[in-house]
Design a protein around this motif. Structure first.
Motif, PDB file in Angstrom:
ATOM      1  N   GLY A 177      83.738  30.507  54.441  1.00 12.37           N
ATOM      2  CA  GLY A 177      83.727  30.378  55.901  1.00 12.37           C
ATOM      3  C   GLY A 177      83.396  31.692  56.586  1.00 12.37           C
ATOM      4  O   GLY A 177      82.663  31.722  57.586  1.00 12.37           O
ATOM      5  N   ARG A 178      83.923  32.786  56.054  1.00 14.05           N
ATOM      6  CA  ARG A 178      83.588  34.114  56.609  1.00 14.05           C
ATOM      7  C   ARG A 178      82.104  34.417  56.398  1.00 14.05           C
ATOM      8  O   ARG A 178      81.445  34.987  57.275  1.00 14.05           O
ATOM      9  N   ALA A 179      81.572  34.023  55.242  1.00 11.91           N
ATOM     10  CA  ALA A 179      80.136  34.217  54.989  1.00 11.91           C
ATOM     11  C   ALA A 179      79.309  33.385  55.973  1.00 11.91           C
ATOM     12  O   ALA A 179      78.286  33.861  56.483  1.00 11.91           O
ATOM     13  N   VAL A 180      79.753  32.161  56.257  1.00 15.03           N
ATOM     14  CA  VAL A 180      79.044  31.305  57.214  1.00 15.03           C
ATOM     15  C   VAL A 180      79.050  31.951  58.600  1.00 15.03           C
ATOM     16  O   VAL A 180      78.026  31.993  59.286  1.00 15.03           O
ATOM     17  N   GLU A 181      80.207  32.474  59.006  1.00 14.37           N
ATOM     18  CA  GLU A 181      80.282  33.163  60.306  1.00 14.37           C
ATOM     19  C   GLU A 181      79.313  34.339  60.357  1.00 14.37           C
ATOM     20  O   GLU A 181      78.626  34.548  61.361  1.00 14.37           O
ATOM     21  N   LEU A 182      79.238  35.107  59.274  1.00 15.60           N
ATOM     22  CA  LEU A 182      78.289  36.228  59.213  1.00 15.60           C
ATOM     23  C   LEU A 182      76.849  35.738  59.275  1.00 15.60           C
ATOM     24  O   LEU A 182      76.002  36.329  59.957  1.00 15.60           O
TER      25      LEU A 182
END
Length: 195
Positions: free
Chosen positions: A43-48
């Protein structure tokens, strides 16, 4: 853009996502916790990815999934050609649309799906309806492809995901990804060009 915490709040308030039962035969509480930790990291990668996309994007819940879109300029990619990788420039394509599909229960990427995108211009005309294959990316796997769009502007993206055809473990937690879903992203800004 919807943040990871906002997505979790929506899931808690309207829990129609897939089961995550720690008492099931295939998954211990520790295993489900590890799956959620993988999902949180992804999810953090998606936000990035959405944040670094040339034109932005967003994410919304849809059935058993969390579906995100990111829009970039058209770009080259490797493709398999006669047993080896061949670099392909974007040709006359002028936009790159990325669809990221995550498990709504744990947030992990869902591979092996049939993902279709219909692109509709601001006058309501269909620009195209195309399958988006899975794409390896250094930050986040996604379903994506280059497009040729008629002009810069505001578009609607209608994403359709067919039922997953892959097998699932676990009599309880495996009951997921059965219904086809359709989700629409409105007012998506596309600026044409190539990187």
């Amino acid at each position: 853009m919807t943040t990871e915490s906002e997505v979790r709040e929506v899931m808690a308030a309207n829990d129609k996502g897939p089961p995550m039962d720690p008492d099931a035969q295939e998954a211990s509480p520790q295993q489900l916790q590890a799956a959620r930790a993988q999902g949180d990291s992804f999810g953090r990668a998606v936000e990035l990815m959405i944040g670094s996309a040339t034109l932005g994007g967003g994410e919304q819940p849809a059935g058993d999934y969390l579906v995100a879109v990111a829009v970039e300029l058209a770009e080259g990619m490797y493709e398999l050609d006669r047993g080896g990788l061949a670099w392909r420039e974007p040709g006359d394509a002028n936009a790159h649309l990325e669809i990221i599909v995550r498990d709504r229960g744990d947030g992990r990427f869902v591979p092996g799906l049939s993902v279709w995108v219909m692109l509709i211009d601001d006058e309501g005309h269909e620009v195209g309806d195309r399958v988006h294959p899975m794409v390896w990316h250094p930050l986040a796997y996604h379903y994506g492809r280059n497009w040729r769009v008629p002009r810069d502007g505001h578009y609607r993206l209608r994403v359709r995901i067919d039922p997953a055809e892959f097998p699932r473990h676990d009599r309880v937690n495996g009951r997921r990804f059965v219904a086809p879903i359709e989700v629409e992203f409105r007012d998506v800004v596309i600026v044409t060009g190539q990187r």
